[in-house]
Design an enzyme around this catalytic site. Structure first.
Site, PDB file in Angstrom:
ATOM      1  N   GLU A 104      -1.550 -29.210  57.357  1.00  0.00           N
ATOM      2  CA  GLU A 104      -0.466 -28.910  56.409  1.00  0.00           C
ATOM      3  C   GLU A 104       0.206 -30.203  56.003  1.00  0.00           C
ATOM      4  O   GLU A 104       0.481 -31.062  56.863  1.00  0.00           O
ATOM      5  CB  GLU A 104       0.627 -28.021  57.041  1.00  0.00           C
ATOM      6  CG  GLU A 104       0.242 -26.593  57.212  1.00  0.00           C
ATOM      7  CD  GLU A 104       1.387 -25.749  57.780  1.00  0.00           C
ATOM      8  OE1 GLU A 104       2.572 -26.099  57.554  1.00  0.00           O
ATOM      9  OE2 GLU A 104       1.071 -24.758  58.454  1.00  0.00           O
ATOM     10  N   TYR A 126       5.349 -33.333  57.874  1.00  0.00           N
ATOM     11  CA  TYR A 126       6.333 -33.242  56.792  1.00  0.00           C
ATOM     12  C   TYR A 126       7.298 -34.426  56.817  1.00  0.00           C
ATOM     13  O   TYR A 126       7.485 -35.088  55.820  1.00  0.00           O
ATOM     14  CB  TYR A 126       7.102 -31.911  56.873  1.00  0.00           C
ATOM     15  CG  TYR A 126       6.206 -30.723  56.548  1.00  0.00           C
ATOM     16  CD1 TYR A 126       5.973 -30.346  55.232  1.00  0.00           C
ATOM     17  CD2 TYR A 126       5.575 -30.007  57.557  1.00  0.00           C
ATOM     18  CE1 TYR A 126       5.131 -29.284  54.923  1.00  0.00           C
ATOM     19  CE2 TYR A 126       4.724 -28.944  57.264  1.00  0.00           C
ATOM     20  CZ  TYR A 126       4.506 -28.594  55.941  1.00  0.00           C
ATOM     21  OH  TYR A 126       3.668 -27.554  55.647  1.00  0.00           O
ATOM     22  N   GLU A 129       1.698 -24.677  65.160  1.00  0.00           N
ATOM     23  CA  GLU A 129       3.037 -25.206  65.465  1.00  0.00           C
ATOM     24  C   GLU A 129       3.745 -24.463  66.602  1.00  0.00           C
ATOM     25  O   GLU A 129       4.821 -23.877  66.402  1.00  0.00           O
ATOM     26  CB  GLU A 129       3.918 -25.182  64.210  1.00  0.00           C
ATOM     27  CG  GLU A 129       3.376 -26.009  63.067  1.00  0.00           C
ATOM     28  CD  GLU A 129       4.291 -25.997  61.837  1.00  0.00           C
ATOM     29  OE1 GLU A 129       5.305 -25.276  61.835  1.00  0.00           O
ATOM     30  OE2 GLU A 129       3.987 -26.708  60.862  1.00  0.00           O
ATOM     31  N   HIS A 185      -0.224 -17.504  63.515  1.00  0.00           N
ATOM     32  CA  HIS A 185       0.761 -18.209  62.701  1.00  0.00           C
ATOM     33  C   HIS A 185       2.035 -17.358  62.724  1.00  0.00           C
ATOM     34  O   HIS A 185       2.508 -16.864  61.712  1.00  0.00           O
ATOM     35  CB  HIS A 185       0.222 -18.432  61.281  1.00  0.00           C
ATOM     36  CG  HIS A 185       0.915 -19.519  60.507  1.00  0.00           C
ATOM     37  ND1 HIS A 185       0.258 -20.603  59.976  1.00  0.00           N
ATOM     38  CD2 HIS A 185       2.213 -19.697  60.174  1.00  0.00           C
ATOM     39  CE1 HIS A 185       1.107 -21.393  59.338  1.00  0.00           C
ATOM     40  NE2 HIS A 185       2.324 -20.852  59.443  1.00  0.00           N
ATOM     41  N   ASN A 208       0.151 -31.115  61.367  1.00  0.00           N
ATOM     42  CA  ASN A 208       1.022 -30.768  60.243  1.00  0.00           C
ATOM     43  C   ASN A 208       2.076 -31.847  60.134  1.00  0.00           C
ATOM     44  O   ASN A 208       2.793 -32.127  61.105  1.00  0.00           O
ATOM     45  CB  ASN A 208       1.713 -29.424  60.479  1.00  0.00           C
ATOM     46  CG  ASN A 208       0.754 -28.247  60.363  1.00  0.00           C
ATOM     47  OD1 ASN A 208      -0.436 -28.433  60.074  1.00  0.00           O
ATOM     48  ND2 ASN A 208       1.250 -27.045  60.579  1.00  0.00           N
ATOM     49  N   ARG A 246      -7.792 -22.641  54.618  1.00  0.00           N
ATOM     50  CA  ARG A 246      -7.148 -22.341  55.908  1.00  0.00           C
ATOM     51  C   ARG A 246      -6.200 -21.164  55.705  1.00  0.00           C
ATOM     52  O   ARG A 246      -5.253 -21.257  54.917  1.00  0.00           O
ATOM     53  CB  ARG A 246      -6.373 -23.558  56.432  1.00  0.00           C
ATOM     54  CG  ARG A 246      -5.607 -23.233  57.696  1.00  0.00           C
ATOM     55  CD  ARG A 246      -4.848 -24.421  58.271  1.00  0.00           C
ATOM     56  NE  ARG A 246      -4.098 -23.986  59.421  1.00  0.00           N
ATOM     57  CZ  ARG A 246      -2.777 -24.129  59.580  1.00  0.00           C
ATOM     58  NH1 ARG A 246      -2.046 -24.749  58.665  1.00  0.00           N
ATOM     59  NH2 ARG A 246      -2.187 -23.666  60.654  1.00  0.00           N
TER      60      ARG A 246
HETATM   61  O1  IFM Z   1       5.815 -22.581  55.570  1.00  0.00           O
HETATM   62  C1  IFM Z   1       5.726 -23.348  56.720  1.00  0.00           C
HETATM   63  C2  IFM Z   1       4.469 -23.022  57.501  1.00  0.00           C
HETATM   64  O2  IFM Z   1       4.378 -21.668  57.784  1.00  0.00           O
HETATM   65  C3  IFM Z   1       4.454 -23.788  58.794  1.00  0.00           C
HETATM   66  N1  IFM Z   1       4.667 -25.193  58.583  1.00  0.00           N
HETATM   67  C4  IFM Z   1       5.759 -25.596  57.719  1.00  0.00           C
HETATM   68  C5  IFM Z   1       5.706 -24.820  56.412  1.00  0.00           C
HETATM   69  C6  IFM Z   1       6.877 -25.241  55.509  1.00  0.00           C
HETATM   70  O3  IFM Z   1       8.072 -24.932  56.128  1.00  0.00           O
END
Ligand code: IFM
Length: 474
Positions: free
Chosen positions: A372, A303, A174, A129, A301, A85
């Site tokens: 992600e 986190y 995002e 992006h 994504n 990706r």
């Molecule tokens: O680096 C970023 C990415 O560009 C978008 N999502 C979160 C990642 C970590 O902060």
């Protein structure tokens, strides 16, 4: 795809045909900021503005992947990954964000796609992006409706030129971060602190996604989706209290629903705070139908989650912060028993399980990809020349286990992409935060696969993860 299987040794297997990949983004790795006719993006402008990025770092050189893409593709192949990706830089393809294509920009992506094809690696290409052509920003950026139309034109032109080689198109990465960090709190390019512009940007990003989806389909795109950053909302203690439940609904709408709702269901969520929603005057007839055109997949994504508990916003205790839901008696907080990464982000693998299962309930059968997931760590090269990133190995192990459990519990998860292939330009943090499974020495551009790369490669080749040590948090 078949269901999950446990291997002879008890390892947890993934479905046959599961996609395994790594993610990057153009501005974070390519460098070659002004090469071959590329125009400036908002990130070129922002990073060159004193005080905006730690240490004055810029993406001018980054990982120099523009020139080293063959080496990077070879790395991906050596790990056994089945997909890559990456993102396409809009100002490389259309330097001013409109009009004829810059052929040299397209040639670069064609060469990258050829290289991937030669290694049997499928391409998952993100069209946006965050690197908006600066000329479009000068005309209002995403706060202007016209940008959505320009984005569709760029999507059409790019898919026409490269579509035969791209397995999956992701329109936006995002959009929530673009609106919040770029237009509301100013931490990211273009650095605005303008709530009205942020709400307008939210709607125009979504509209751009819908129009681009239509353009991609018209150009014969194989598979089209969008990537959203999603944050499960978790409540401590008595989740039954009316205030906390209201807080949860509002927080979920603010963090997730404002993007998921229009894309999946064609409507903004009823619980979203009015201040975050686009004013009705900006929403033209037909917009929400355009935005909710059926997708082939959704990129997730993940986190960190958001935690809520009862508290007094006027008298915050340690680890507490005012809640975005603004419900009296509710605060957000960072639980003490969870680790935090060097970004300050909570590590909570069970949040990945929760969000995948929740989204699959909302959109039954829609294939999901984790586009992600990963962590920053304090990586360094040891005297043996190795990078032993045990924290990241543990992070990936627990999150992959959570992903596997989510599939068992009904999530239609079709693939996983680690963030990130390479250490890179981490936006406002510059090069101070390393997310890669491959270490980059930014002085020499030498790439050193970390212990996490070996761990991940073993998982990919086995299509299974070893059982978690019982003592590890889930
Ligand atoms: O680096 C970023 C990415 O560009 C978008 N999502 C979160 C990642 C970590 O902060």
């Amino acid at each position: 795809m078949t269901g999950l299987a446990a291997g002879d040794d008890g390892a947890l297997g993934f479905p046959e045909g599961f996609t395994w990949g790594a993610s990057t983004a153009a501005y974070q790795i390519e460098g070659a900021a002004g090469a071959d006719g590329k125009g400036p993006s908002v990130w070129d402008t922002f990073s060159h503005t004193p005080g905006k990025v730690r240490g004055g770092d810029t993406g001018d050189v980054a990982c120099d992947s523009y020139h080293r893409y063959r080496e990077d593709v070879a790395l991906i192949a050596s790990l056994g990954l089945t997909s890559y990706r990456f993102s396409i830089s809009w100002p490389r393809v259309q330097p001013g964000g409109r009009g004829a294509a810059n052929q040299r920009g397209l040639d670069y992506y064609r060469a990258l796609l050829d290289e991937l094809g030669e290694h049997g690696i499928t391409a998952t290409a993100t069209l946006y992006h965050w690197d908006l052509p600066q000329e479009l920003q000068d005309q209002g950026g995403w706060a202007a409706r016209d940008t959505a139309g320009r984005f569709a034109e760029y999507a059409s032109l790019t898919a026409g030129a490269l579509g035969d080689r791209v397995a999956r198109w992701i329109t936006l990465n995002e959009p929530q971060v673009v609106s919040t960090n770029g237009y509301r709190n100013g931490d990211h390019a273009p650095g605005l602190r303008d709530p009205a512009a942020a709400s307008a940007a939210t709607h125009h990003l979504l509209l751009g996604h819908g129009l681009a989806t239509r353009a991609l389909r018209a150009a014969g795109a194989a598979s089209v989706g969008i990537t959203l950053d999603l944050h499960p909302v978790r409540v401590l203690g008595d989740g039954g209290s009316a205030g906390l439940e209201r807080g949860r609904l509002i927080t979920d709408a603010a963090a997730n629903g404002i993007y998921l709702g229009p894309v999946l269901h064609g409507r903004y969520p009823e619980h979203a705070p009015e201040a975050l929603l686009p004013p009705p005057a900006l929403i033209a007839g037909g917009d929400l139908e355009t935005i909710s055109a059926p997708l082939d997949f959704l990129g997730v994504n993940y986190y960190s989650p958001i935690f809520l508990r009862a508290g007094d916003p006027a008298d915050l205790r340690r680890n507490e912060q005012p809640a975005r839901c603004r419900v009296p008696g509710v605060v957000e907080y960072l639980p003490d028993d969870l680790e935090r990464t060097p970004m300050g982000w909570l590590v909570d693998a069970s949040g990945l399980h929760q969000i995948l299962v929740d989204v699959s309930r909302q959109a039954p059968g829609l294939p999901l990809y984790v586009t992600e997931n990963g962590c920053a760590a304090e990586d360094y090269v040891n005297p043996d020349g190795e990078v032993n990133d045990v924290e990241r190995v543990r992070y990936l192990h627990t999150h992959l286990e959570a992903a596997a459990r989510a599939i068992k519990d009904g999530a239609s998860l079709a693939g996983y992409f680690v963030w990130s292939l390479l250490d890179n330009f981490e936006w406002g943090w510059g090069y101070q935060k390393r997310f890669g499974i491959v270490f980059v020495d930014f002085g020499t551009q030498r790439r050193i696969p970390k212990a996490s790369a070996a761990f991940y490669s073993n998982v990919v080749r086995a299509n299974a993860i070893p059982l978690l040590p019982a003592a590890w948090p889930r």
